[in-house]
Design an enzyme around this catalytic site. Sequence first.
Site, PDB file in Angstrom:
ATOM      1  N   ARG A   1      36.964  84.695  58.466  1.00 38.33           N
ATOM      2  CA  ARG A   1      37.682  85.977  58.459  1.00 38.33           C
ATOM      3  C   ARG A   1      36.730  87.160  58.583  1.00 38.33           C
ATOM      4  O   ARG A   1      35.595  87.120  58.120  1.00 38.33           O
ATOM      5  CB  ARG A   1      38.480  86.137  57.155  1.00 38.33           C
TER       6      ARG A   1
ATOM      7  N   ARG B   1      44.721  77.809  55.436  1.00 37.36           N
ATOM      8  CA  ARG B   1      45.975  78.356  54.877  1.00 37.36           C
ATOM      9  C   ARG B   1      46.955  78.664  56.010  1.00 37.36           C
ATOM     10  O   ARG B   1      46.544  79.117  57.070  1.00 37.36           O
ATOM     11  CB  ARG B   1      45.715  79.660  54.135  1.00 37.36           C
TER      12      ARG B   1
ATOM     13  N   LYS C   1      26.995  95.386  71.331  1.00 34.01           N
ATOM     14  CA  LYS C   1      28.105  95.277  72.275  1.00 34.01           C
ATOM     15  C   LYS C   1      28.800  96.629  72.469  1.00 34.01           C
ATOM     16  O   LYS C   1      28.624  97.547  71.670  1.00 34.01           O
ATOM     17  CB  LYS C   1      29.123  94.231  71.784  1.00 34.01           C
TER      18      LYS C   1
ATOM     19  N   ASP D   1      34.708  83.223  77.357  1.00 35.00           N
ATOM     20  CA  ASP D   1      33.784  83.932  76.465  1.00 35.00           C
ATOM     21  C   ASP D   1      33.657  85.348  77.031  1.00 35.00           C
ATOM     22  O   ASP D   1      32.999  85.571  78.052  1.00 35.00           O
ATOM     23  CB  ASP D   1      32.438  83.203  76.420  1.00 35.00           C
TER      24      ASP D   1
ATOM     25  N   TYR E   1      46.624  78.605  47.238  1.00 36.31           N
ATOM     26  CA  TYR E   1      45.721  77.448  47.230  1.00 36.31           C
ATOM     27  C   TYR E   1      46.321  76.231  47.904  1.00 36.31           C
ATOM     28  O   TYR E   1      46.118  75.102  47.494  1.00 36.31           O
ATOM     29  CB  TYR E   1      45.293  77.128  45.796  1.00 36.31           C
TER      30      TYR E   1
ATOM     31  N   GLN F   1      29.275  92.536  67.744  1.00 35.51           N
ATOM     32  CA  GLN F   1      27.910  92.720  67.225  1.00 35.51           C
ATOM     33  C   GLN F   1      27.401  94.078  67.720  1.00 35.51           C
ATOM     34  O   GLN F   1      27.880  94.583  68.727  1.00 35.51           O
ATOM     35  CB  GLN F   1      27.060  91.531  67.723  1.00 35.51           C
TER      36      GLN F   1
ATOM     37  N   PHE G   1      24.075  83.703  76.840  1.00 32.43           N
ATOM     38  CA  PHE G   1      23.569  83.603  75.476  1.00 32.43           C
ATOM     39  C   PHE G   1      23.921  82.207  74.966  1.00 32.43           C
ATOM     40  O   PHE G   1      24.990  81.663  75.305  1.00 32.43           O
ATOM     41  CB  PHE G   1      24.226  84.692  74.619  1.00 32.43           C
TER      42      PHE G   1
ATOM     43  N   HIS H   1      30.959  89.994  76.453  1.00 35.54           N
ATOM     44  CA  HIS H   1      30.410  91.151  77.185  1.00 35.54           C
ATOM     45  C   HIS H   1      31.498  91.963  77.873  1.00 35.54           C
ATOM     46  O   HIS H   1      31.172  92.876  78.620  1.00 35.54           O
ATOM     47  CB  HIS H   1      29.475  90.672  78.310  1.00 35.54           C
TER      48      HIS H   1
HETATM   49  C1  LIG Z   1      27.892  85.758  76.025  1.00 37.94           C
HETATM   50  C2  LIG Z   1      27.868  85.782  74.524  1.00 37.94           C
HETATM   51  N1  LIG Z   1      28.679  84.969  73.845  1.00 37.94           N
HETATM   52  C3  LIG Z   1      28.704  84.943  72.502  1.00 37.94           C
HETATM   53  C4  LIG Z   1      27.879  85.753  71.760  1.00 37.94           C
HETATM   54  C5  LIG Z   1      27.876  85.638  70.290  1.00 37.94           C
HETATM   55  O1  LIG Z   1      28.299  86.793  69.619  1.00 37.94           O
HETATM   56  P1  LIG Z   1      27.793  87.119  68.164  1.00 37.94           P
HETATM   57  O2  LIG Z   1      26.427  87.655  68.255  1.00 37.94           O
HETATM   58  O3  LIG Z   1      28.795  88.141  67.679  1.00 37.94           O
HETATM   59  O4  LIG Z   1      27.873  85.871  67.346  1.00 37.94           O
HETATM   60  C6  LIG Z   1      27.013  86.644  72.423  1.00 37.94           C
HETATM   61  C7  LIG Z   1      26.111  87.517  71.658  1.00 37.94           C
HETATM   62  O5  LIG Z   1      25.235  88.165  72.174  1.00 37.94           O
HETATM   63  C8  LIG Z   1      26.998  86.651  73.841  1.00 37.94           C
HETATM   64  O6  LIG Z   1      26.158  87.441  74.521  1.00 37.94           O
END
Ligand SMILES: Cc1ncc(COP(=O)(O)O)c(C=O)c1O
Length: 410
Positions: free
Chosen positions: A241, A224, A195, A166, A231, A192, A95, A169
């Site tokens: 966040r 912060r 997932k 990353d 502040y 998301q 992605f 998945h």
């Molecule tokens: C391999 C990979 N990295 C990062 C992301 C990004 O995640 P998000 O959609 O939560 O921003 C995705 C989303 O599908 C993804 O498949």
Amino acid sequence: MPDLAIDGGPAAAEALSIPEWPQPVAESRENLLEVFESGTWCRGPWIERLEDEFADYHDAEHAIAVSNGTVAIELALRAAGVEPGDEVIVPSYSFIASASAVPTVGAIPRFADTDPATFTIDPDSVREQITADTVGVVGVHFAGYPMDLDELVPICEEHDLFLIEDAAHAHGSEWRGRKVGAFGAFGTFSFQESKSLPSGEGGIVVTDDDVLAERARTMQNIGRAQGETGYRHYTLSSNSRMSAFQAAVALGQLETLPAENERREENEEILLSELEAIDGVRTKPRDDRITARGYCLENFRYDPDGFDGLSRERFVEALRTEGVPVFDGYEVPIYRQPAFFRDEVRRLLPPGAEIPDYRNLPLPGAEQLCRENVAYSHPLLLADEEGIRAVADAIRKVQAHAADLRAREA
Ligand SMILES: Cc1ncc(COP(=O)(O)O)c(C=O)c1O
């Protein structure tokens, strides 16, 4: 052999019943109401609980909840110390966020090729991309199949590079008995809704390093210091966040994830044993070092030679009509996305930065996957055994009719 469903015959995978996704868990609903009535919708105990439980589940010392999986990578890059003009090696088949996070923080992505057998970053290609300006590597545990950490971690150590995993998945994936994510400097996850651990939107960053964790916490909270709400701001950074509502949902869904992953793994084993016997279907290698699998999607490669020359597009269409919801995934490697046209990248980088000609990169592994990938989403692996076996029946049926379908293509 009955007629193809495309010609009005019965669908071969009628028995395949795939659960809706996301699957709302009762505990998520209860948590949501509690948050709603607590009056603490931001920060506070729900976020802390999610961070503690996720860190524990993923064998990491620290977890920092964020608003999504894309900003998780950006935050990890910033906290790892990336500066404008630095080079970071990124995956070519994923992605877009796995690579676009790099120019978003002002650094230059250098694409490594993808091993077509595993769909993960090719360590030899990573070595080839290292220059004097390289500061780190982002790799993806694509589809929850871990990248080769035995190769990648030593390469990074040897060249003093950070590794960001990353793991968008890979909730639950294990390498040699340890959950992925904290092998490198940071691991990043997405929650998301598609997932395997969904909270609508959402994400989390994990690390074993106390200093990096504190930096990420500061940068996630608009500069912060950890634990402060006033502040006084110590770095220039954004607000990424997570809200307490997202944490409430994720906590409930986390309860069911381990059992769901076990079920997916059992089903994948059944499916693999069927698919490995089908000519023209190339499954990923079994690797003893992968001791547990997480999932988002799963893939195999399609070889038309096993199907009388039938194109992948027509194979996917016929299989879908037989009741198996497969898809062919990314049309182009990330570096050939319009977003990586040089002028587009240049806008984000310091003046004079040398930007590779991404559009003309020769990365044959990634190109091959764009031609051969056949994917399905993880809920398919929650079907019952009869449904899983019906997937293989449907493939065999399309194969038996392949010459006929091919003749119609011509
Ligand atoms: C391999 C990979 N990295 C990062 C992301 C990004 O995640 P998000 O959609 O939560 O921003 C995705 C989303 O599908 C993804 O498949």
